[in-house]
Scaffold this active site. Sequence first.
Site, mmCIF file in Angstrom:
data_model
loop_
_atom_site.group_PDB
_atom_site.id
_atom_site.type_symbol
_atom_site.label_atom_id
_atom_site.label_comp_id
_atom_site.label_asym_id
_atom_site.label_seq_id
_atom_site.Cartn_x
_atom_site.Cartn_y
_atom_site.Cartn_z
ATOM 1 N N SER A 11 -3.732 -1.718 6.937
ATOM 2 C CA SER A 11 -3.590 -2.170 5.450
ATOM 3 C C SER A 11 -2.033 -1.991 5.006
ATOM 4 O O SER A 11 -1.504 -0.840 4.947
ATOM 5 C CB SER A 11 -4.312 -1.100 4.706
ATOM 6 O OG SER A 11 -3.912 -1.052 3.303
HETATM 7 N N1 LIG Z 1 -3.376 -1.738 -5.542
HETATM 8 C C1 LIG Z 1 -3.769 -0.857 -4.536
HETATM 9 C C2 LIG Z 1 -4.444 -1.702 -3.546
HETATM 10 C C3 LIG Z 1 -5.037 -0.971 -2.570
HETATM 11 C C4 LIG Z 1 -6.021 -1.700 -1.759
HETATM 12 O O1 LIG Z 1 -6.714 -2.603 -2.451
HETATM 13 N N2 LIG Z 1 -6.567 -1.144 -0.540
HETATM 14 C C5 LIG Z 1 -7.415 -1.750 0.194
HETATM 15 C C6 LIG Z 1 -7.100 -1.991 1.625
HETATM 16 S S1 LIG Z 1 -5.794 -3.145 1.721
HETATM 17 C C7 LIG Z 1 -8.841 -1.237 0.092
HETATM 18 O O2 LIG Z 1 -8.719 0.340 0.206
HETATM 19 N N3 LIG Z 1 -9.991 -1.687 0.111
HETATM 20 C C8 LIG Z 1 -11.283 -1.026 0.235
HETATM 21 C C9 LIG Z 1 -11.993 -1.348 -0.853
HETATM 22 O O3 LIG Z 1 -11.615 -1.755 -1.815
HETATM 23 O O4 LIG Z 1 -13.128 -0.733 -0.980
HETATM 24 C C10 LIG Z 1 -2.612 0.036 -3.987
HETATM 25 O O5 LIG Z 1 -1.581 -0.606 -3.868
HETATM 26 O O6 LIG Z 1 -2.927 0.935 -3.462
#
Ligand SMILES: N[C@@H](CCC(=O)N[C@@H](CS)C(=O)NCC(=O)O)C(=O)O
Length: 221
Positions: A11
């Site tokens: 990620s």
């Molecule tokens: N704006 C957030 C975005 C975080 C994000 O979208 N992380 C994703 C992985 S790239 C995630 O954890 N997705 C799992 C979910 O939303 O369930 C940051 O910069 O931390």
Amino acid sequence: MPVVLYHFPASPPSRIALAAAKVVGVDVNIKIVDLFAKEQLKEEFVKINPQHTIPTIDDNGFILWDSHAIATYFVSQYGKDDSLYLKEPKKRALVDQRIYFEAGTLFPRMRAIVFPVIFLGNKSVEASVKAAAYEAIGFLEKFLEATRWVAGDHLTIADVVCAVTATSMQAIGLDFSGYPKTQDWIERCKKIPGFQEANEEGVKAFGEKVRSSLPPNHLAP
Ligand SMILES: N[C@@H](CCC(=O)N[C@@H](CS)C(=O)NCC(=O)O)C(=O)O
């Protein structure tokens, strides 16, 4: 006690938090949350972060998520001085602007390419989605035509934030050859102590995952 970092190396936002920790020199205890196994939806993690995103940190009971908030927190709380996140309001505002650029433009335009490929099984990317990603790289190039680093002539935490995403964009097969300032800056960012240790392995896995799902050279301009 070290800061606990809930992390998934593929990620990009998660690698931003880890890179910020390594560059600032924060002692982190990494706990892997496997997004491919949907571990972020487990009850114990949702209790910590109801938005169930990684990266998330637990700094001895202080819970924080969002890579940008974590990166600036690490500098403010643990930086040896303010050079990576300057306190002077106008200088800090520029650093913030570049961080918001990554959060609001650069990353979302890459995510528009990768999310449907990784999680929905798409085998191609629409031309308009690809064009929007190149437009964002073009903005970065303009910043770097004006100054040596993204928020001025000195390295700041905004470089770490933007460089993790820029290297991720390179890794998925977007072609940076038309953006020489950005290419040169990426190479300088890779030399920031701690950056590669945090980013290199995950960015490689991320790039391979996306590229192996798309036809060869699919993301060329
Ligand atoms: N704006 C957030 C975005 C975080 C994000 O979208 N992380 C994703 C992985 S790239 C995630 O954890 N997705 C799992 C979910 O939303 O369930 C940051 O910069 O931390």
